[in-house]
Design an enzyme around this catalytic site. Structure first.
Site, PDB file in Angstrom:
ATOM      1  N   LYS A   1       4.843   9.190   8.489  1.00 19.74           N
ATOM      2  CA  LYS A   1       4.685   8.879   9.841  1.00 19.74           C
ATOM      3  C   LYS A   1       5.430   9.247  10.977  1.00 19.74           C
ATOM      4  CE  LYS A   1       1.545   5.070   8.207  1.00 19.74           C
ATOM      5  NZ  LYS A   1       1.616   4.717   6.996  1.00 19.74           N
TER       6      LYS A   1
ATOM      7  N   ASP B   1       9.485   2.685  -0.487  1.00 19.47           N
ATOM      8  CA  ASP B   1       8.445   3.535   0.105  1.00 19.47           C
ATOM      9  C   ASP B   1       8.868   3.019   1.805  1.00 19.47           C
ATOM     10  OD1 ASP B   1       6.179   4.606   1.441  1.00 19.47           O
ATOM     11  OD2 ASP B   1       4.901   3.615   0.308  1.00 19.47           O
TER      12      ASP B   1
ATOM     13  N   TYR C   1       0.862  -1.135  -0.094  1.00 17.83           N
ATOM     14  CA  TYR C   1       0.008  -0.171  -0.073  1.00 17.83           C
ATOM     15  C   TYR C   1       0.844   1.239  -0.023  1.00 17.83           C
ATOM     16  CZ  TYR C   1      -3.360   3.623   1.673  1.00 17.83           C
ATOM     17  OH  TYR C   1      -4.120   4.486   2.073  1.00 17.83           O
TER      18      TYR C   1
HETATM   19  C1  LIG Z   1       0.828   5.132   5.522  1.00 18.01           C
HETATM   20  C2  LIG Z   1       1.458   4.626   4.383  1.00 18.01           C
HETATM   21  C3  LIG Z   1       1.426   5.378   3.157  1.00 18.01           C
HETATM   22  C4  LIG Z   1       0.521   6.507   3.175  1.00 18.01           C
HETATM   23  O1  LIG Z   1       0.601   7.738   4.138  1.00 18.01           O
HETATM   24  P1  LIG Z   1      -0.790   8.863   4.397  1.00 18.01           P
HETATM   25  O2  LIG Z   1       0.003   9.662   5.103  1.00 18.01           O
HETATM   26  O3  LIG Z   1      -1.697   7.734   5.100  1.00 18.01           O
HETATM   27  O4  LIG Z   1      -1.016   9.129   3.081  1.00 18.01           O
HETATM   28  C5  LIG Z   1       2.049   5.167   2.179  1.00 18.01           C
HETATM   29  N1  LIG Z   1       3.090   4.248   2.074  1.00 18.01           N
HETATM   30  C6  LIG Z   1       3.184   3.403   3.163  1.00 18.01           C
HETATM   31  C7  LIG Z   1       4.152   2.203   3.121  1.00 18.01           C
HETATM   32  C8  LIG Z   1       2.361   3.512   4.222  1.00 18.01           C
HETATM   33  O5  LIG Z   1       2.357   2.721   5.404  1.00 18.01           O
END
Ligand SMILES: *Cc1c(COP(=O)(O)O)cnc(C)c1O
Length: 435
Positions: A272, A244, A143
């Protein structure tokens, strides 16, 4: 526990906001029942509007590495707020946060945005701009936020809601036509896609270590980590490798997943933890690549609140406070929760697999190894729901979905962990009672 206020607010909120929530997994759709409406949080605890206290194993889905309302973060934020909350002009704290990120990771430059979604959306535009190619490869179950072109075979919230269907209504076929999906850890699959489309692929994007289908770490084959493999295949075909690290960054180590496997991606995304509980995220890479971004280069990206002074202050303070002792405490807490959970499920005779990568871990109610999205989906979600509610009733708040990572903070001290340990046997028996 009495949760009458939560029930009342949920009923009201559902009339005003779809599902009563502003991010789908919060709605408890996959575990049933009423989400707890939170009034405040402190250290490892959440307090709901009915006055119940919960040990928090969500940690805002990762950001709260230092626990909730850390006094030094709150103090720094308070001082920043008093100086004004947004200027639409640059500030020094943005450069300092950039420096803190660059110092910890293999990027030369970063650009700040407001969410992980924005970071992954922009980094894909950048990769396409740099290479002049259209196609992006992603992995099933990874994701990367709710970017249209990446909302294909995306994990967790999407898996929970649509049972793993490849996309969301409203995402056009044209958008996803440029996204190729390969199973995670599938080396032959990635090679096959490159054999067919290699000269049209701009980039491969992977979660640095997936946590959004539950934790599924990169495999190691003949000493080569899956990230290293992806990078090697990308470079053989003139494509970029994007890692990511929105979830793993500054969490699994001070340098994120890079601190564990040492693989230097071409471009990276962060979020995060680096926002310290505020909306802040970033993407970065080698200076020559970042030079393609406006105003230096032609790839456009902007944001009214990007690099917001309050958010960047919280992020910077969080990174500064995250010293070795913090990571040791988080790792140890995770190890204990993992171990105790495994023991309780074992004793209750519940088939389970616990995957971990550093302090990130998750529990699958299955009897087969979980190495990709398909095997993750063998988890028994009804068992997870029973387990989840038994833990919640005992005052431990797990993620309300079977496909999520469990998170600890540096404030999950022994007395807090004891509360988790004592709640586990009854929850394991509740899971065992589901057939
Ligand atoms: C949480 C997350 C996202 C998206 O971040 P948001 O701040 O919720 O838009 C993208 N990539 C990964 C791996 C994530 O865990």
């Amino acid at each position: 526990m009495d949760i009458s206020r939560s029930e009342e607010i949920f009923a009201h909120a559902r009339q005003l906001v779809p599902g009563g929530v502003n991010s789908p997994v919060r709605a408890f759709s996959s575990v049933g029942g009423t989400p707890r409406f939170i009034e405040r949080a402190s250290g490892p605890f959440l307090y709901d509007v009915d006055g119940n206290e919960y040990v928090d194993l969500i940690c805002s889905w990762g950001p709260m590495l230092l626990g909730h309302a850390h006094s030094e973060v709150i103090h720094a934020v308070g001082a920043a707020v008093a100086h004004g909350t947004s200027f639409g002009a640059p500030t020094e704290v943005e450069a300092k946060l950039a420096e803190a990120i660059i110092e910890r990771t293999p990027v030369d430059q970063v650009r700040m945005v407001n969410s992980g979604t924005e970071a992954t959306m922009t980094v894909i535009r950048l990769a396409r701009g740099i290479t002049g190619r259209d196609l992006i490869v992603k992995f099933a179950g990874c994701y990367h936020g709710h970017v249209d072109s990446l909302l294909v075979a995306a994990g967790s919230g999407v898996a929970t809601l649509h049972g793993g269907e490849p996309s969301s209504p409203g995402v056009t076929a044209g958008t996803t036509a440029d996204t190729l999906v390969v199973d995670y850890n599938d080396r032959a699959g990635l090679e096959a896609v490159f054999a067919e489309h290699g000269d049209r692929i701009a980039a491969v994007m992977a979660e640095a270590s997936p946590g959004n289908m539950g934790v599924v770490p990169p495999s190691v084959v003949d000493g080569e980590n899956f990230n290293a493999f992806c990078k090697r295949v990308c470079h053989a075909h003139g494509a970029l490798f994007i890692s990511d690290e929105v979830m793993t960054g500054f969490r699994v180590t001070r340098s994120g997943q890079f601190g564990l496997d040492g693989v230097e991606p071409d471009l990276m995304t962060f979020g995060k933890v680096m926002g310290g509980g505020f909306p802040a995220a970033a993407f970065g890479g080698r200076a020559e690549y970042m030079a393609h971004l406006s105003p230096v280069g032609g790839v456009y990206q902007a944001g009214t609140l990007a690099g917001n002074p309050v958010a960047t202050t919280a992020g910077l303070k969080t990174l500064q406070l995250a010293d070795d002792a913090v990571y040791e405490r988080v790792d140890r807490a995770a190890e204990i929760v993992r171990g105790e959970t495994g023991r309780a499920l074992e004793e209750a005779g519940v088939p389970h697999v616990i995957n971990s990568n550093g302090s990130m871990f998750s529990v699958f109610f299955t009897d087969q190894p979980v190495t990709d999205f398909a095997s993750a989906q063998t988890t028994d979600t009804k068992r997870y729901a029973a387990f989840f509610h038994a833990m919640l009733d005992a005052g431990v708040h797990l993620p309300p979905s079977a496909f999520e990572t469990w998170f600890c903070s540096s404030t999950h001290h022994d007395s807090v962990l004891d509360r988790i340990t004592s709640a586990l046997p009854a929850a394991a028996r509740a899971a065992a009672a589901v057939n």
